[in-house]
Design an enzyme around this catalytic site. Structure first.
Site, PDB file in Angstrom:
ATOM      1  N   HIS A  64       0.812  -1.218   0.000  1.00 52.70           N
ATOM      2  CA  HIS A  64       0.000   0.000   0.000  1.00 52.70           C
ATOM      3  C   HIS A  64       0.845   1.267   0.000  1.00 52.70           C
ATOM      4  O   HIS A  64       1.868   1.371   0.672  1.00 52.70           O
ATOM      5  CB  HIS A  64      -1.014  -0.008   1.143  1.00 52.70           C
ATOM      6  CG  HIS A  64      -0.466   0.092   2.534  1.00 52.70           C
ATOM      7  ND1 HIS A  64      -0.273   1.297   3.179  1.00 52.70           N
ATOM      8  CD2 HIS A  64      -0.110  -0.858   3.430  1.00 52.70           C
ATOM      9  CE1 HIS A  64       0.172   1.086   4.405  1.00 52.70           C
ATOM     10  NE2 HIS A  64       0.292  -0.211   4.590  1.00 52.70           N
ATOM     11  N   ASP A 166       5.875   2.425   6.767  1.00 55.05           N
ATOM     12  CA  ASP A 166       4.672   1.613   6.592  1.00 55.05           C
ATOM     13  C   ASP A 166       3.776   2.327   5.591  1.00 55.05           C
ATOM     14  O   ASP A 166       3.070   3.267   5.957  1.00 55.05           O
ATOM     15  CB  ASP A 166       3.977   1.442   7.950  1.00 55.05           C
ATOM     16  CG  ASP A 166       2.644   0.734   7.892  1.00 55.05           C
ATOM     17  OD1 ASP A 166       2.314   0.172   6.837  1.00 55.05           O
ATOM     18  OD2 ASP A 166       1.916   0.752   8.911  1.00 55.05           O
ATOM     19  N   GLU A 196      -5.201   1.494   2.373  1.00 55.79           N
ATOM     20  CA  GLU A 196      -5.057   0.333   3.258  1.00 55.79           C
ATOM     21  C   GLU A 196      -5.249   0.719   4.710  1.00 55.79           C
ATOM     22  O   GLU A 196      -5.845  -0.038   5.497  1.00 55.79           O
ATOM     23  CB  GLU A 196      -3.678  -0.308   3.063  1.00 55.79           C
ATOM     24  CG  GLU A 196      -3.490  -1.648   3.773  1.00 55.79           C
ATOM     25  CD  GLU A 196      -2.973  -1.522   5.218  1.00 55.79           C
ATOM     26  OE1 GLU A 196      -2.936  -2.539   5.935  1.00 55.79           O
ATOM     27  OE2 GLU A 196      -2.608  -0.391   5.628  1.00 55.79           O
ATOM     28  N   GLU A 197      -4.754   1.890   5.080  1.00 56.83           N
ATOM     29  CA  GLU A 197      -4.773   2.296   6.484  1.00 56.83           C
ATOM     30  C   GLU A 197      -6.178   2.583   7.015  1.00 56.83           C
ATOM     31  O   GLU A 197      -6.362   2.728   8.219  1.00 56.83           O
ATOM     32  CB  GLU A 197      -3.879   3.532   6.688  1.00 56.83           C
ATOM     33  CG  GLU A 197      -2.397   3.301   6.433  1.00 56.83           C
ATOM     34  CD  GLU A 197      -1.723   2.433   7.485  1.00 56.83           C
ATOM     35  OE1 GLU A 197      -2.414   1.949   8.400  1.00 56.83           O
ATOM     36  OE2 GLU A 197      -0.500   2.235   7.385  1.00 56.83           O
ATOM     37  N   ASP A 219       3.878  -6.029   3.571  1.00 60.80           N
ATOM     38  CA  ASP A 219       3.620  -4.983   4.555  1.00 60.80           C
ATOM     39  C   ASP A 219       4.642  -5.097   5.675  1.00 60.80           C
ATOM     40  O   ASP A 219       5.433  -6.047   5.728  1.00 60.80           O
ATOM     41  CB  ASP A 219       2.202  -5.107   5.125  1.00 60.80           C
ATOM     42  CG  ASP A 219       1.593  -3.766   5.511  1.00 60.80           C
ATOM     43  OD1 ASP A 219       2.349  -2.851   5.892  1.00 60.80           O
ATOM     44  OD2 ASP A 219       0.359  -3.630   5.438  1.00 60.80           O
ATOM     45  N   HIS A 305       3.599   3.382  12.896  1.00 61.14           N
ATOM     46  CA  HIS A 305       2.645   4.495  13.000  1.00 61.14           C
ATOM     47  C   HIS A 305       3.200   5.632  13.859  1.00 61.14           C
ATOM     48  O   HIS A 305       2.490   6.235  14.652  1.00 61.14           O
ATOM     49  CB  HIS A 305       1.293   4.010  13.535  1.00 61.14           C
ATOM     50  CG  HIS A 305       0.497   3.251  12.525  1.00 61.14           C
ATOM     51  ND1 HIS A 305      -0.877   3.201  12.528  1.00 61.14           N
ATOM     52  CD2 HIS A 305       0.887   2.514  11.451  1.00 61.14           C
ATOM     53  CE1 HIS A 305      -1.303   2.466  11.512  1.00 61.14           C
ATOM     54  NE2 HIS A 305      -0.248   2.040  10.855  1.00 61.14           N
TER      55      HIS A 305
END
Length: 330
Positions: A64, A166, A196-197, A219, A305
């Site tokens: 992603h 990420d 995706e998130e 990922d 994150h």
């Protein structure tokens, strides 16, 4: 070079739903190495390298492009921007961080005073240096999104840190895979997915369109190797991780075992990932149409994150070798 590809993609602006700059960066890197490229209605970039065998399979890889961010919900009288999260934002980690908007407007995210409360999104605001609503509105409007400002740096020779690792690290991995593939027997489809998130939205529609025979999500996964953490049992620098399961999927045994075999043949270490939370694009592929054998190869990442997500380039290099063998074996 893998590190250069990674740095290029990390510098692109691309919160969920606004991945077009990342897609353009990917196009510039791999246009000469693929047979077709298209952007679909969801903003997924879908590239194909045609196989030499007309009866061959269609192998879909998905990484992603989007990363977490902040959407402006309001501008107050003094020019401060109220925001809401786009994806899994930690308010406590975000305080006093440098952020940037698509148009280049920069700001600092901070928290209003709190009384016996942990930081929450309702407490956060962005200061872009404006003194009034009118001045701020000349730069930013409600609905505009900010992200942690790009900040790539090295932690020793093999380890690097940046926001958006990420999942730009796996976008870089997928770029390199498409560059290295030379006349594959099977058709290889690379999906650089959107959103995706916020719920694997891009990969869901892409998998329906691509109609793969087998699929693999690419990922990051969290590490359990920092102080006072033991779960998951993933160590940075000990190799890419073959996902056994996460909250969104149980990897298809045939795909999982094919990854272990590819790692053995490539002579690189690999870890086993059992994640009690989270999800990724592999689940969207697996659930597509009548079901597709699917799995996920993960890059260990510390501090996911956050504005300083850390990976080890040795894990990336090993993962590329695994993927090349995987394609060869299918």
């Amino acid at each position: 070079m893998l590190r250069d590809t990674l740095k290029t993609l990390l510098s692109a602006y691309g919160p969920s739903g606004n991945e077009h700059a990342v897609a353009e960066a990917v196009k510039s890197l791999i246009a000469a190495h693929v047979d077709s490229m298209r952007v679909d209605a969801m903003g997924n970039l879908i590239v194909e390298k045609y196989g030499s065998d007309e009866q061959g399979k269609r192998i879909m890889f998905s990484a992603h492009m989007d990363h977490i961010g902040f959407v402006v919900t309001d501008i107050d009288d003094k020019g401060f921007l109220r925001v809401h999260n786009v994806g899994g934002i930690s308010p406590s980690i975000s305080i006093a961080r440098h952020v940037v908007f698509e148009n280049g407007t920069e700001g600092v995210i901070y928290s209003q005073p709190r009384k016996d409360e942990d930081p929450a999104m309702k407490h956060l605001f962005i200061d872009i240096g404006a003194d009034s609503r009118e001045e701020a509105a000349q730069c930013v409007q409600p609905g505009d999104m900010a992200v942690y400002a790009p900040d790539f740096f090295e932690l020793g020779s093999p380890r690097v840190a940046s926001p958006a690792m990420d999942d730009r690290c796996c976008c870089a991995l997928l770029c390199e895979l498409m560059m290295y593939l030379d006349e594959p027997r099977n058709t290889v489809v690379g999906v650089f997915s959107s959103q995706e998130e916020v719920g694997v939205r891009g990969a869901t529609t892409a998998a329906y369109s691509v109609k793969p025979d087998i699929g693999l999500g690419l990922d990051v996964t969290v590490c359990g190797d920092t102080p006072e953490l033991k779960i998951p049992a993933i160590t940075l620098g000990a190799g890419a991780a073959v996902k056994i399961m996460d909250r969104s999927m149980i990897a298809s045994p045939s795909v999982r075992e094919a990854l272990f075999l590819a790692a053995k043949q490539a002579g690189v270490p690999v870890q086993r990932e059992i994640l009690p939370f989270g999800g990724q694009d592999g689940s969207a592929i697996q659930h597509s149409r009548a079901g597709v054998p699917a799995g996920c190869l993960s890059i260990p990442c510390r501090y996911t994150h956050s504005p300083a997500e850390v990976i080890d380039m040795r894990d990336m290099e090993g993962a590329l070798k695994i993927l090349l063998k995987f394609v060869e074996n299918v």
